[in-house]
Scaffold this motif. Sequence first.
Motif, PDB file in Angstrom:
ATOM      1  N   ALA A 284       0.821  -1.210   0.000  1.00  0.00           N
ATOM      2  CA  ALA A 284       0.000   0.000   0.000  1.00  0.00           C
ATOM      3  C   ALA A 284       0.854   1.260   0.000  1.00  0.00           C
ATOM      4  N   ARG A 285       1.936   1.259   0.748  1.00  0.00           N
ATOM      5  CA  ARG A 285       2.740   2.471   0.859  1.00  0.00           C
ATOM      6  C   ARG A 285       3.588   2.730  -0.376  1.00  0.00           C
ATOM      7  N   GLY A 286       3.622   1.771  -1.274  1.00  0.00           N
ATOM      8  CA  GLY A 286       4.327   1.987  -2.527  1.00  0.00           C
ATOM      9  C   GLY A 286       3.403   1.985  -3.728  1.00  0.00           C
ATOM     10  N   ARG A 287       2.121   2.270  -3.488  1.00  0.00           N
ATOM     11  CA  ARG A 287       1.138   2.195  -4.572  1.00  0.00           C
ATOM     12  C   ARG A 287       1.321   3.250  -5.646  1.00  0.00           C
ATOM     13  N   ALA A 288       1.683   4.457  -5.258  1.00  0.00           N
ATOM     14  CA  ALA A 288       1.822   5.530  -6.242  1.00  0.00           C
ATOM     15  C   ALA A 288       2.974   5.216  -7.197  1.00  0.00           C
ATOM     16  N   ASP A 289       2.807   5.558  -8.462  1.00  0.00           N
ATOM     17  CA  ASP A 289       3.794   5.216  -9.494  1.00  0.00           C
ATOM     18  C   ASP A 289       5.188   5.745  -9.192  1.00  0.00           C
ATOM     19  N   SER A 290       5.270   6.939  -8.593  1.00  0.00           N
ATOM     20  CA  SER A 290       6.580   7.557  -8.366  1.00  0.00           C
ATOM     21  C   SER A 290       7.107   7.318  -6.958  1.00  0.00           C
ATOM     22  N   SER A 291       6.391   6.503  -6.172  1.00  0.00           N
ATOM     23  CA  SER A 291       6.788   6.278  -4.780  1.00  0.00           C
ATOM     24  C   SER A 291       7.581   4.997  -4.622  1.00  0.00           C
ATOM     25  N   ASP A 292       8.406   4.972  -3.591  1.00  0.00           N
ATOM     26  CA  ASP A 292       9.153   3.783  -3.213  1.00  0.00           C
ATOM     27  C   ASP A 292       8.930   3.579  -1.720  1.00  0.00           C
ATOM     28  N   VAL A 293       9.391   2.448  -1.202  1.00  0.00           N
ATOM     29  CA  VAL A 293       9.248   2.148   0.217  1.00  0.00           C
ATOM     30  C   VAL A 293      10.630   1.827   0.775  1.00  0.00           C
ATOM     31  N   VAL A 294      10.921   2.359   1.949  1.00  0.00           N
ATOM     32  CA  VAL A 294      12.223   2.115   2.571  1.00  0.00           C
ATOM     33  C   VAL A 294      12.009   1.796   4.038  1.00  0.00           C
ATOM     34  N   ALA A 295      12.798   0.871   4.576  1.00  0.00           N
ATOM     35  CA  ALA A 295      12.695   0.507   5.988  1.00  0.00           C
ATOM     36  C   ALA A 295      13.020   1.717   6.855  1.00  0.00           C
ATOM     37  N   ALA A 296      12.250   1.894   7.912  1.00  0.00           N
ATOM     38  CA  ALA A 296      12.378   3.090   8.750  1.00  0.00           C
ATOM     39  C   ALA A 296      13.763   3.241   9.369  1.00  0.00           C
ATOM     40  N   GLY A 297      14.459   2.136   9.611  1.00  0.00           N
ATOM     41  CA  GLY A 297      15.770   2.223  10.232  1.00  0.00           C
ATOM     42  C   GLY A 297      16.932   2.286   9.260  1.00  0.00           C
ATOM     43  N   ASP A 298      16.643   2.278   7.970  1.00  0.00           N
ATOM     44  CA  ASP A 298      17.691   2.254   6.950  1.00  0.00           C
ATOM     45  C   ASP A 298      18.116   3.683   6.601  1.00  0.00           C
ATOM     46  N   VAL A 299      18.888   4.290   7.486  1.00  0.00           N
ATOM     47  CA  VAL A 299      19.296   5.680   7.324  1.00  0.00           C
ATOM     48  C   VAL A 299      20.123   5.873   6.054  1.00  0.00           C
ATOM     49  N   ARG A 300      20.989   4.917   5.761  1.00  0.00           N
ATOM     50  CA  ARG A 300      21.855   5.046   4.586  1.00  0.00           C
ATOM     51  C   ARG A 300      21.028   5.167   3.298  1.00  0.00           C
ATOM     52  N   SER A 301      19.990   4.313   3.172  1.00  0.00           N
ATOM     53  CA  SER A 301      19.152   4.370   1.969  1.00  0.00           C
ATOM     54  C   SER A 301      18.366   5.671   1.907  1.00  0.00           C
ATOM     55  N   MET A 302      17.904   6.138   3.062  1.00  0.00           N
ATOM     56  CA  MET A 302      17.146   7.386   3.076  1.00  0.00           C
ATOM     57  C   MET A 302      18.014   8.575   2.672  1.00  0.00           C
ATOM     58  N   VAL A 303      19.236   8.613   3.171  1.00  0.00           N
ATOM     59  CA  VAL A 303      20.143   9.696   2.799  1.00  0.00           C
ATOM     60  C   VAL A 303      20.435   9.650   1.302  1.00  0.00           C
ATOM     61  N   LYS A 304      20.615   8.461   0.768  1.00  0.00           N
ATOM     62  CA  LYS A 304      20.861   8.313  -0.668  1.00  0.00           C
ATOM     63  C   LYS A 304      19.698   8.868  -1.479  1.00  0.00           C
ATOM     64  N   LYS A 305      18.476   8.535  -1.070  1.00  0.00           N
ATOM     65  CA  LYS A 305      17.288   9.023  -1.772  1.00  0.00           C
ATOM     66  C   LYS A 305      17.179  10.547  -1.677  1.00  0.00           C
ATOM     67  N   LEU A 306      17.466  11.078  -0.505  1.00  0.00           N
ATOM     68  CA  LEU A 306      17.406  12.528  -0.318  1.00  0.00           C
ATOM     69  C   LEU A 306      18.411  13.239  -1.215  1.00  0.00           C
TER      70      LEU A 306
END
Length: 270
Positions: free
Chosen positions: A127-149
């Motif tokens: 559900a949280r990745g339903r939108a075409d341009s959205s992705d989902v990332v684990a809440a504790g995965d800081v490295r992936s979040m920084v990369k996306k930012l």
Amino acid sequence: MLSVVFYYVAPSRRRVAERNLELCFPELSEFEREQLLKANFYSTAMAVFESGMAWFWPRARIQGLVQVEGLEILREHQATGQGAIILSLHFTTLEIWGATFSSNVDKLDMTYRPHRNKVYDYLQHRARGRADSSDVVAAGDVRSMVKKLKQGRFVAYFPDQDYGKNHSVFAPFFGVQAATVTAMARMAKMAKVPVIPVMCARKPGIEGYKAWVMPAWENYPSADDVENATYLNAHVEKCVRMQPDQYLWVHRRFKTRPEGEGDLYRKTDR
């Protein structure tokens, strides 16, 4: 009816919520807190149905129920090509706001915490990745979040719960010391992006919902972890006071205590 069931068949959760309200609203009478507690369990029960709406209804149908204000703040910032942390909070309308903003804002990535129930986990992730341009990332995965930012994406982040002593500092929340994560400040500093708060609330009766975007925080983060955590908790408290019946009070927000301080939930063990 479901709220009444929750209220009586989940006594440990009810006592946690009751204790949280006692700690956060000592100025209220016992009767006033009891009324707030019952309203909160109604709101929590509504969240069960709203999760189904957010996960399975067509997004256009959901958007017809939500009055959204301030989207231009996100869109104007996104036009710069810079990413941003979308500061989100654990209100019972969480799934509705997620469906609303991920449908209205491109490249908004949602975070989630894996659930022990595999079916629930699958549905939540999907559900949280339903939108075409959205992705989902684990809440504790800081490295992936920084990369996306750094890639110019928006990342929704929920820092208002007790995640233990690791990577946390103590800062006041409703006048009570609360373990507060430092990850959001670190991510903002590492990715050099702003924090933009959002909120979603249920309107009275069956009038639908209101979601809104607030201006980006200025002069954040500082070099001081406690100062950043105090600023964050002051924001959370301000938002909670707007709609106290719709906050997720069943979470043990004050579970982790400073050295030498006793358990504030000693009568609320699961």
